[in-house]
Design a protein around this motif. Structure first.
Motif, PDB file in Angstrom:
ATOM      1  N   SER A 252      74.036  21.026  58.728  1.00 28.52           N
ATOM      2  CA  SER A 252      74.746  21.286  57.477  1.00 28.52           C
ATOM      3  C   SER A 252      73.960  20.818  56.257  1.00 28.52           C
ATOM      4  O   SER A 252      74.070  21.413  55.183  1.00 28.52           O
ATOM      5  N   THR A 253      73.144  19.769  56.393  1.00 31.32           N
ATOM      6  CA  THR A 253      72.340  19.335  55.240  1.00 31.32           C
ATOM      7  C   THR A 253      71.283  20.394  54.889  1.00 31.32           C
ATOM      8  O   THR A 253      70.985  20.610  53.714  1.00 31.32           O
ATOM      9  N   GLY A 254      70.753  21.070  55.884  1.00 32.95           N
ATOM     10  CA  GLY A 254      69.819  22.165  55.638  1.00 32.95           C
ATOM     11  C   GLY A 254      70.501  23.345  54.976  1.00 32.95           C
ATOM     12  O   GLY A 254      69.935  23.997  54.098  1.00 32.95           O
ATOM     13  N   LEU A 255      71.725  23.603  55.403  1.00 30.20           N
ATOM     14  CA  LEU A 255      72.512  24.677  54.799  1.00 30.20           C
ATOM     15  C   LEU A 255      72.737  24.393  53.318  1.00 30.20           C
ATOM     16  O   LEU A 255      72.538  25.259  52.468  1.00 30.20           O
ATOM     17  N   TYR A 256      73.147  23.160  52.990  1.00 27.15           N
ATOM     18  CA  TYR A 256      73.390  22.798  51.595  1.00 27.15           C
ATOM     19  C   TYR A 256      72.102  22.762  50.781  1.00 27.15           C
ATOM     20  O   TYR A 256      72.092  23.118  49.597  1.00 27.15           O
ATOM     21  N   GLY A 257      71.012  22.338  51.379  1.00 26.04           N
ATOM     22  CA  GLY A 257      69.728  22.336  50.677  1.00 26.04           C
ATOM     23  C   GLY A 257      69.300  23.742  50.311  1.00 26.04           C
ATOM     24  O   GLY A 257      68.847  24.003  49.191  1.00 26.04           O
ATOM     25  N   ALA A 258      69.438  24.662  51.251  1.00 19.18           N
ATOM     26  CA  ALA A 258      69.093  26.055  50.983  1.00 19.18           C
ATOM     27  C   ALA A 258      70.030  26.658  49.941  1.00 19.18           C
ATOM     28  O   ALA A 258      69.591  27.377  49.041  1.00 19.18           O
ATOM     29  N   ALA A 259      71.312  26.359  50.046  1.00 17.39           N
ATOM     30  CA  ALA A 259      72.283  26.896  49.087  1.00 17.39           C
ATOM     31  C   ALA A 259      72.012  26.389  47.676  1.00 17.39           C
ATOM     32  O   ALA A 259      72.079  27.150  46.706  1.00 17.39           O
ATOM     33  N   LEU A 260      71.678  25.121  47.546  1.00 17.12           N
ATOM     34  CA  LEU A 260      71.378  24.541  46.234  1.00 17.12           C
ATOM     35  C   LEU A 260      70.127  25.189  45.635  1.00 17.12           C
ATOM     36  O   LEU A 260      70.109  25.559  44.454  1.00 17.12           O
ATOM     37  N   ALA A 261      69.097  25.367  46.441  1.00 18.51           N
ATOM     38  CA  ALA A 261      67.864  25.998  45.960  1.00 18.51           C
ATOM     39  C   ALA A 261      68.106  27.456  45.583  1.00 18.51           C
ATOM     40  O   ALA A 261      67.593  27.930  44.563  1.00 18.51           O
ATOM     41  N   LEU A 262      68.873  28.170  46.387  1.00 17.47           N
ATOM     42  CA  LEU A 262      69.182  29.566  46.080  1.00 17.47           C
ATOM     43  C   LEU A 262      69.975  29.677  44.783  1.00 17.47           C
ATOM     44  O   LEU A 262      69.719  30.566  43.965  1.00 17.47           O
TER      45      LEU A 262
END
Length: 169
Positions: A64-74
């Motif tokens: 989930s931390t990877g999911l949020y990291g990608a979402a924030l960058a996107l």
């Protein structure tokens, strides 16, 4: 009697507005709007594809931390690239000074937003920094490629035969 000399500057002290030159500039404005619409469409498609890839890969790699990291960058990447194209499209038929002021003004607003977001998430552990960095890098590279490709293949007239001078784009 028509004069072949330069068009006198308006009372504001600015050089003449190319948008006043007539049909050729209208043609240029249409071409510029078409260019920015094409770039915007391609960027949105690329962002959708990057979202699927980055969110899936981020979740698979870091949970989930990877999911949020990608979402924030996107989200931050989309803010930058989409608003830039929208501002440029909105000012395509305006004087270069107004278009430049709008671009710089929107850039400053975006920088403040990014700074606030980055300060807000600086010490948080809900997102993965590596996934954020990789995704943001992908967004930058893909958007630059789309913008360069769109501009390189655009057909925008730059000679205004009605006025008899080169119009800068």
């Amino acid at each position: 009697m028509t004069s072949s000399g330069p068009i006198p500057a308006p009372e504001s002290g600015l050089p003449p507005d190319p948008a006043q030159d007539g049909d050729a500039t209208d043609e240029m404005s249409v071409a510029m709007r078409r260019l920015f619409s094409t770039i915007l469409r391609r960027l949105l498609i690329a962002l959708a594809a990057l979202a699927v890839i980055s969110l899936g890969a981020g979740y698979a790699w870091r949970g989930s931390t990877g999911l949020y990291g990608a979402a924030l960058a996107l989200g931050l990447g989309a803010l930058f690239i989409v608003t830039t194209v929208l501002v440029m499209r909105a000012t395509a038929d305006r004087h270069v000074y107004l278009a430049s002021a709008a671009a710089v003004g929107s850039w400053l607003v975006k920088m403040v937003i990014v700074l606030i977001v980055l300060l807000a998430v600086r010490d948080r552990d809900f997102y993965d920094g590596a996934t954020f960095l990789i995704t943001l890098g992908l967004v930058v590279v893909v958007s630059a490629a789309i913008e360069i490709g769109g501009i390189a293949t655009a057909r925008i007239p730059y000679v205004n035969p009605k006025v008899g001078r080169v119009t800068r784009t």
